[in-house]
Design an enzyme around this catalytic site. Structure first.
Site, PDB file in Angstrom:
ATOM      1  CB  SER A 236      -0.832  -0.211   1.127  1.00  0.00           C
ATOM      2  OG  SER A 236      -2.064   0.765   0.789  1.00  0.00           O
ATOM      3  CE  LYS A 240      -0.257   5.352  -1.842  1.00  0.00           C
ATOM      4  NZ  LYS A 240      -1.345   4.492  -2.319  1.00  0.00           N
ATOM      5  CG  HIS A 377      -5.436  -2.757   1.120  1.00  0.00           C
ATOM      6  ND1 HIS A 377      -4.939  -2.595   0.023  1.00  0.00           N
ATOM      7  CD2 HIS A 377      -4.897  -2.085   1.850  1.00  0.00           C
ATOM      8  CE1 HIS A 377      -3.947  -1.850   0.174  1.00  0.00           C
ATOM      9  NE2 HIS A 377      -3.984  -1.206   1.152  1.00  0.00           N
TER      10      HIS A 377
HETATM   11  C1  GTR Z   1      -5.356   4.368   2.186  1.00  0.00           C
HETATM   12  C2  GTR Z   1      -4.889   5.077   1.189  1.00  0.00           C
HETATM   13  C3  GTR Z   1      -4.295   4.302   0.140  1.00  0.00           C
HETATM   14  C4  GTR Z   1      -3.098   3.206   0.600  1.00  0.00           C
HETATM   15  C5  GTR Z   1      -3.649   2.935   2.036  1.00  0.00           C
HETATM   16  C6  GTR Z   1      -2.653   2.245   3.003  1.00  0.00           C
HETATM   17  O1  GTR Z   1      -6.089   4.889   3.176  1.00  0.00           O
HETATM   18  O2  GTR Z   1      -5.924   5.747   0.662  1.00  0.00           O
HETATM   19  O3  GTR Z   1      -3.645   5.157  -1.007  1.00  0.00           O
HETATM   20  O4  GTR Z   1      -2.020   3.841   0.816  1.00  0.00           O
HETATM   21  O5  GTR Z   1      -4.294   3.770   2.837  1.00  0.00           O
HETATM   22  O6  GTR Z   1      -1.565   2.600   2.923  1.00  0.00           O
HETATM   23  O7  GTR Z   1      -2.870   1.377   3.673  1.00  0.00           O
END
Ligand code: GTR
Length: 395
Positions: A236, A240, A377
């Site tokens: 996530s 990045k 996720h």
């Molecule tokens: C979320 C965000 C995503 C992702 C995520 C994470 O809230 O919108 O871009 O990075 O967090 O890191 O789990």
């Protein structure tokens, strides 16, 4: 805030040309890519999106604060190493947790990644030092081992890899609070400028990328680790950061994006899932402040995220999605990898294209690889199975 998660609503879009330089020259060979276009793209990303990484500090010290020779049920040597950086009369430090297979007879490849909630949360061992800055009271003993599935240390070691992690808050506390950067590694390098000025050129994602490069500096001193086979990974927001690390630090031979989504690997122009308006509203500190100008007008961004994968070429780029993770746009993640193929081709490397089948549960291998697993996720064993499979080919 607007968010589309209906595939039938995704309109047509045109991707900016990755091989066309700002002066109109079209790149058609690997030499020009490496020496002309690649540096140009890297600079565009720094200026427009992720900001500039700090430099190397004047002084770096590595102190082994603990060592255990029978870790992970006697399969690993475990070290906790404090990395301390000094510059301009200031210091910053963080503790790295490292496991090396105990039975290794020659130097082994290494996975390098950050964790969300402290080193103690990603290990099954109850004597690992608790790390992570107390942002919200979550850094407590009761959270020990809650995320062991995210790193799969035992299995990683069993398969012959070393693995190292640091809590990302210890590099840059993940908060848009205006004091965050002053508690981050950037504090070493800047005089006390305003938050506003700081974010014109720097971001949390660049700090995290810097942190993973410093972890690799430290690992280069470990005689049982082969740093020519270092693999950076992240889930996530940390995905990045892993991509940005690999774009900047070519020592990493493999770069793993696990569900990095918007402003990670997903195409920005595909109007699906999280978008620039949402991400810059909740997480402005991840980017330079001017990036927010692209909220609701992604088509005006000078690049799209297949450019980021292209910066990894000809090294291994590994993309992982989850079927139910619509927020991260699995299809946009897949397509980004596919559109990077012309850059890999400059190096004589064939990679997958837009039409390559990729049903849930399948793995596309190659220098750019892709898998999509069922579920939500997260980062778990099913993801790691794919990462080890690619790593085994490099080993
Ligand atoms: C979320 C965000 C995503 C992702 C995520 C994470 O809230 O919108 O871009 O990075 O967090 O890191 O789990």
């Amino acid at each position: 805030m607007y968010k589309n998660e209906d595939e039938s609503m995704v309109g047509a879009y045109t991707l900016p040309e990755v091989l066309e330089c700002s002066d109109g020259k079209i790149i058609d060979n690997a030499f020009d890519w490496v020496h002309i276009r690649r540096p140009e793209i890297l600079e565009i990303y720094k200026k427009t999106m992720y900001g500039y990484l700090p430099v190397r500090p004047d002084k770096t010290e590595f102190e082994v604060v603990s060592e255990k020779n029978d870790a992970l049920n006697n399969t690993a040597v475990r070290k906790e190493i404090k990395l301390t950086f000094s510059m301009n009369g200031k210091t910053h430090s963080f503790v790295m947790l490292l496991y090396i297979p105990k039975n290794a007879v020659a130097p082994v490849p290494v996975f390098v990644g950050l964790n969300f909630r402290g080193n103690h949360t990603v290990t099954p061992e109850n004597d690992v030092i608790m790390t992570g800055k107390t942002l919200d009271g979550e850094f407590v003993e009761s959270r020990r081992s809650i995320h062991i599935n995210r790193c799969c240390f035992e299995e990683t070691v069993k398969r012959g890899y070393a693995t190292a992690t640091v809590c990302y808050h210890d590099v840059y506390p993940d908060s848009k609070d205006e004091n965050s950067w002053r508690k981050s590694v950037y504090n070493l390098f800047y005089a006390d400028e305003s938050n506003e000025k700081f974010h014109t050129h720097a971001s949390a994602i660049s700090a995290w990328a810097w942190g993973m490069s410093r972890m690799l500096d430290c690992l280069e001193g470990e005689k049982m680790i082969d740093c020519s086979k270092a693999f950076v990974y992240g889930l996530s927001r940390l995905g990045k950061a892993a991509l940005w690390t690999g774009a900047n630090d070519t020592r990493f031979k493999m770069v793993i994006s696990n569900e990095s989504g918007c402003c990670g690997v997903a195409l920005l122009r595909r109007d699906f899932g999280e978008n620039v308006e949402i991400i810059t509203h909740y997480f402005p500190h991840w980017f330079v402040s001017s990036f927010a100008q692209y909220a609701c007008c992604e088509a005006e961004i000078p690049f799209d995220q297949h450019w980021l994968i292209s910066l990894i070429a000809p090294r291994y780029a590994v993309i992982g999605s989850a079927e139910e993770d619509l927020h991260a746009d699995p299809k946009g993640e897949f397509l980004s990898g596919a559109h990077a193929r012309r850059v890999y081709k400059l190096f004589g490397i064939e990679t997958y294209n837009e039409n390559t089948p990729h049903p849930v549960g399948s793995h596309i291998t190659g220098a750019v690889s892709y898998h999509i697993r069922s579920g939500v996720h997260d980062q778990n064993l099913a993801d790691w199975e794919h990462y080890w499979e690619i790593a085994d080919k490099i080993k």
